[in-house]
Design a protein around this motif. Structure first.
Motif, PDB file in Angstrom:
ATOM      1  N   PHE A 221     -44.920  19.685  -8.696  1.00  0.00           N
ATOM      2  CA  PHE A 221     -44.605  18.391  -8.086  1.00  0.00           C
ATOM      3  C   PHE A 221     -43.119  18.020  -8.189  1.00  0.00           C
ATOM      4  O   PHE A 221     -42.605  17.312  -7.312  1.00  0.00           O
ATOM      5  N   PHE A 222     -42.446  18.466  -9.244  1.00  0.00           N
ATOM      6  CA  PHE A 222     -41.067  18.018  -9.455  1.00  0.00           C
ATOM      7  C   PHE A 222     -40.056  19.166  -9.483  1.00  0.00           C
ATOM      8  O   PHE A 222     -38.854  18.921  -9.618  1.00  0.00           O
ATOM      9  N   GLY A 223     -40.527  20.414  -9.423  1.00  0.00           N
ATOM     10  CA  GLY A 223     -39.638  21.554  -9.589  1.00  0.00           C
ATOM     11  C   GLY A 223     -38.592  21.684  -8.505  1.00  0.00           C
ATOM     12  O   GLY A 223     -38.917  21.676  -7.313  1.00  0.00           O
ATOM     13  N   ARG A 224     -37.338  21.799  -8.943  1.00  0.00           N
ATOM     14  CA  ARG A 224     -36.226  22.011  -8.006  1.00  0.00           C
ATOM     15  C   ARG A 224     -35.264  23.089  -8.527  1.00  0.00           C
ATOM     16  O   ARG A 224     -34.578  23.731  -7.729  1.00  0.00           O
ATOM     17  N   THR A 225     -35.244  23.301  -9.848  1.00  0.00           N
ATOM     18  CA  THR A 225     -34.243  24.181 -10.441  1.00  0.00           C
ATOM     19  C   THR A 225     -34.899  25.423 -11.016  1.00  0.00           C
ATOM     20  O   THR A 225     -35.680  25.327 -11.975  1.00  0.00           O
ATOM     21  N   PRO A 226     -34.651  26.612 -10.453  1.00  0.00           N
ATOM     22  CA  PRO A 226     -35.261  27.850 -10.971  1.00  0.00           C
ATOM     23  C   PRO A 226     -34.866  28.091 -12.420  1.00  0.00           C
ATOM     24  O   PRO A 226     -33.731  27.836 -12.831  1.00  0.00           O
ATOM     25  N   LEU A 227     -35.821  28.588 -13.195  1.00  0.00           N
ATOM     26  CA  LEU A 227     -35.602  28.809 -14.620  1.00  0.00           C
ATOM     27  C   LEU A 227     -35.087  30.205 -14.916  1.00  0.00           C
ATOM     28  O   LEU A 227     -34.127  30.388 -15.653  1.00  0.00           O
ATOM     29  N   ILE A 228     -35.732  31.230 -14.335  1.00  0.00           N
ATOM     30  CA  ILE A 228     -35.387  32.610 -14.628  1.00  0.00           C
ATOM     31  C   ILE A 228     -35.681  33.465 -13.408  1.00  0.00           C
ATOM     32  O   ILE A 228     -36.653  33.231 -12.684  1.00  0.00           O
ATOM     33  N   LYS A 229     -34.844  34.444 -13.155  1.00  0.00           N
ATOM     34  CA  LYS A 229     -34.994  35.261 -11.953  1.00  0.00           C
ATOM     35  C   LYS A 229     -36.252  36.114 -11.983  1.00  0.00           C
ATOM     36  O   LYS A 229     -36.786  36.475 -10.933  1.00  0.00           O
ATOM     37  N   LEU A 230     -36.710  36.482 -13.190  1.00  0.00           N
ATOM     38  CA  LEU A 230     -37.923  37.300 -13.286  1.00  0.00           C
ATOM     39  C   LEU A 230     -39.136  36.582 -12.710  1.00  0.00           C
ATOM     40  O   LEU A 230     -40.048  37.219 -12.182  1.00  0.00           O
ATOM     41  N   SER A 231     -39.142  35.248 -12.816  1.00  0.00           N
ATOM     42  CA  SER A 231     -40.255  34.443 -12.297  1.00  0.00           C
ATOM     43  C   SER A 231     -39.677  33.338 -11.425  1.00  0.00           C
ATOM     44  O   SER A 231     -39.386  32.236 -11.911  1.00  0.00           O
ATOM     45  N   PRO A 232     -39.504  33.610 -10.134  1.00  0.00           N
ATOM     46  CA  PRO A 232     -38.854  32.629  -9.249  1.00  0.00           C
ATOM     47  C   PRO A 232     -39.582  31.292  -9.166  1.00  0.00           C
ATOM     48  O   PRO A 232     -38.974  30.268  -8.870  1.00  0.00           O
ATOM     49  N   LYS A 233     -40.896  31.295  -9.430  1.00  0.00           N
ATOM     50  CA  LYS A 233     -41.663  30.056  -9.333  1.00  0.00           C
ATOM     51  C   LYS A 233     -41.576  29.197 -10.597  1.00  0.00           C
ATOM     52  O   LYS A 233     -42.079  28.078 -10.615  1.00  0.00           O
ATOM     53  N   LYS A 234     -40.969  29.726 -11.664  1.00  0.00           N
ATOM     54  CA  LYS A 234     -40.809  28.946 -12.893  1.00  0.00           C
ATOM     55  C   LYS A 234     -39.600  28.026 -12.749  1.00  0.00           C
ATOM     56  O   LYS A 234     -38.510  28.477 -12.390  1.00  0.00           O
ATOM     57  N   MET A 235     -39.801  26.754 -13.023  1.00  0.00           N
ATOM     58  CA  MET A 235     -38.756  25.748 -12.855  1.00  0.00           C
ATOM     59  C   MET A 235     -38.395  25.100 -14.188  1.00  0.00           C
ATOM     60  O   MET A 235     -39.243  24.972 -15.079  1.00  0.00           O
ATOM     61  N   TRP A 236     -37.137  24.666 -14.301  1.00  0.00           N
ATOM     62  CA  TRP A 236     -36.697  23.958 -15.501  1.00  0.00           C
ATOM     63  C   TRP A 236     -37.504  22.679 -15.696  1.00  0.00           C
ATOM     64  O   TRP A 236     -37.832  22.303 -16.826  1.00  0.00           O
ATOM     65  N   GLU A 237     -37.828  22.006 -14.599  1.00  0.00           N
ATOM     66  CA  GLU A 237     -38.604  20.768 -14.705  1.00  0.00           C
ATOM     67  C   GLU A 237     -39.979  21.049 -15.304  1.00  0.00           C
ATOM     68  O   GLU A 237     -40.482  20.280 -16.129  1.00  0.00           O
ATOM     69  N   GLY A 238     -40.581  22.166 -14.907  1.00  0.00           N
ATOM     70  CA  GLY A 238     -41.872  22.538 -15.471  1.00  0.00           C
ATOM     71  C   GLY A 238     -41.759  22.928 -16.931  1.00  0.00           C
ATOM     72  O   GLY A 238     -42.618  22.565 -17.743  1.00  0.00           O
ATOM     73  N   PHE A 239     -40.679  23.646 -17.279  1.00  0.00           N
ATOM     74  CA  PHE A 239     -40.473  24.074 -18.665  1.00  0.00           C
ATOM     75  C   PHE A 239     -40.314  22.864 -19.586  1.00  0.00           C
ATOM     76  O   PHE A 239     -40.947  22.782 -20.647  1.00  0.00           O
ATOM     77  N   ILE A 240     -39.487  21.898 -19.177  1.00  0.00           N
ATOM     78  CA  ILE A 240     -39.242  20.715 -20.015  1.00  0.00           C
ATOM     79  C   ILE A 240     -40.473  19.814 -20.063  1.00  0.00           C
ATOM     80  O   ILE A 240     -40.875  19.329 -21.125  1.00  0.00           O
ATOM     81  N   GLY A 241     -41.088  19.585 -18.908  1.00  0.00           N
ATOM     82  CA  GLY A 241     -42.287  18.751 -18.885  1.00  0.00           C
ATOM     83  C   GLY A 241     -43.420  19.364 -19.686  1.00  0.00           C
ATOM     84  O   GLY A 241     -44.146  18.655 -20.401  1.00  0.00           O
TER      85      GLY A 241
END
Length: 428
Positions: A221-241
């Motif tokens: 719902f809030f992801g905009r910033t990619p976290l790591i290239k290995l997993s393009p669908k992983k977002m910083w917003e998801g990691f922090i939330g």
């Protein structure tokens, strides 16, 4: 075996790894009908969500059924994950028509499980093992038998070597052993954690599940910033939330479980009822205590103390690891899948992939919990020590008794006794 067009010209050449075929997913027809009118993004969201609820329901059912059901499920998941990884290796290995890889892989899994579960059987069921003569002999020579079984597999591997394919065969030999290290060893640690108390099994696993779900929800719902290239669908917003959600979830779940002996007592086997029991006087870890609040929180809450179970403080460490380091198990799995150009390990669970896709973070968590218990929680168990002493010969028991008596007298914990009160052999 004769040379073929796909065979490398020399043992030093490494063939390009072919793309590994993964069977198409088998989404239940009823789910297809429910989500048929949605876009692919929302269709995946609802399929994933419904199957997640089904798996969580199965998890709670397993908890209700007790430790034996949980241990059986852990073993079944281990076998399925092993099958998924070995199948990928076999897809590469089978292309060169080389013998025995799959057979030897399953044989080594059997050997490792025999060794690990035998160690657990001896540690946690010592009295019962010593009572049964055949089992007692197997326990006494358990490590030698385990080594002999492994040595037989090692010899079979050497006999299976084929000229011009040595490097590939040793590569697959390493493949099997790394898989065993990741899966068999870690699943064994999960079961050892369970014996410390079901709360040490349920809370870490639930924290990983919570983090996975909440990271997905925040990222969706809030992801905009990619976290790591290995997993393009992983977002910083998801990691922090996911991190903050998991911390709160771990504290609440720990509070709900810490007051029940069923969850906090070590799992022990009752010889009279031939069943597992969780009944004890809860340790200080599971007794409410008052803790002083920092001045900043005192001004906000208007309270000077807060009442918590000490385990809730430990749950923060467990939740933090599940949120920060746990996802690296998923990143590792993502790198593995990218190396073999596959999306998932399998398509066993619609919307999720294979079992390994769901449990890649759990195995890393199991090691942390086991190390954490050994470093900060576990203390010597007097009952187990006494059981081991009682299994010794009478002269060995007497030697231990005299050593402990002398040690206690030196420390002043035992008053000196008249030497005339003892026989020369040290007996009363």
């Amino acid at each position: 075996y004769g040379a073929s067009d796909t065979e490398p010209k020399s043992d030093l050449e490494v063939p390009e790894v072919p793309e590994v075929p993964v069977p198409a997913g088998d989404t239940p027809e009823v789910l297809n009908q429910v989500v048929s009118g949605l876009s692919s993004r929302w269709r995946d969201f609802w399929v994933r969500g419904i199957l997640t609820l089904a798996m969580i329901s199965g998890f709670f059912t397993s908890i209700y059924l007790g430790p034996m059901a949980l241990m059986t499920i852990v073993l079944c998941v281990q076998i399925k994950c092993f099958h998924e990884i070995i199948t990928i290796g076999y897809s590469v290995y089978h292309c060169y028509h080389l013998p025995w890889f799959r057979t030897l892989s399953w044989y080594f899994l059997l050997c490792v499980n025999y060794f690990l579960y035998g160690e657990t059987l001896t540690d946690y069921f010592f009295t019962r093992v010593q009572r049964e003569e055949p089992v007692r002999l197997l326990s006494q020579y358990h490590r030698f038998i385990s080594f002999a079984l492994y040595l037989a597999g090692f010899c079979m591997f050497v006999l299976s070597l084929v000229k011009r394919h040595y490097r590939l065969q040793f590569y697959m030999f390493g493949w099997t052993h790394v898989t065993l290290m990741i899966l068999a060893t870690q699943s064994h640690l999960i079961i050892r954690n369970l014996f410390e108390g079901m709360i040490w099994f349920i809370v870490p696993i639930s924290c990983v599940i919570c983090n996975d779900i909440m990271a997905y929800m925040f990222g969706f719902f809030f992801g905009r910033t990619p976290l790591i290239k290995l997993s393009p669908k992983k977002m910083w917003e998801g990691f922090i939330g996911g991190f903050f959600s998991t911390i709160v979830f771990g504290i609440i779940l720990s509070y709900m479980m810490a007051g029940y002996p069923y969850f906090v007592c070590p799992v022990e086997f009752n010889d009279h009822s031939s069943s597992f029991m969780m009944d004890c006087e809860p340790s200080e870890l599971f007794q409410l205590q008052d803790y002083g609040l920092p001045s900043v929180l005192q001004s906000i809450t208007g309270r000077t103390t807060v009442t918590l179970y000490p385990f809730q403080i430990h749950s923060v460490a467990l939740s933090s690891f599940a949120s920060i380091m746990g996802p690296f198990g998923g990143f590792f799995a993502s790198g593995f899948k990218r190396a073999f150009r596959i999306k998932d390990f399998a398509n066993t669970i619609p919307g999720h992939g294979g079992f390994m896709d769901r449990f890649d973070c759990q195995y890393l968590m199991a090691t942390f919990v086991n190390v954490y218990i050994g470093s900060f929680i576990r203390k010597p168990n007097p009952c187990k020590i006494i059981q081991q002493i009682l299994a010794l010969r009478p002269d060995q028991q007497l030697q231990i008794f005299n050593s402990i008596k002398a040690h206690l007298m030196e420390r002043g914990l035992l008053p000196p006794l008249e030497e005339a009160a003892y026989l020369p052999e040290g007996r009363f």
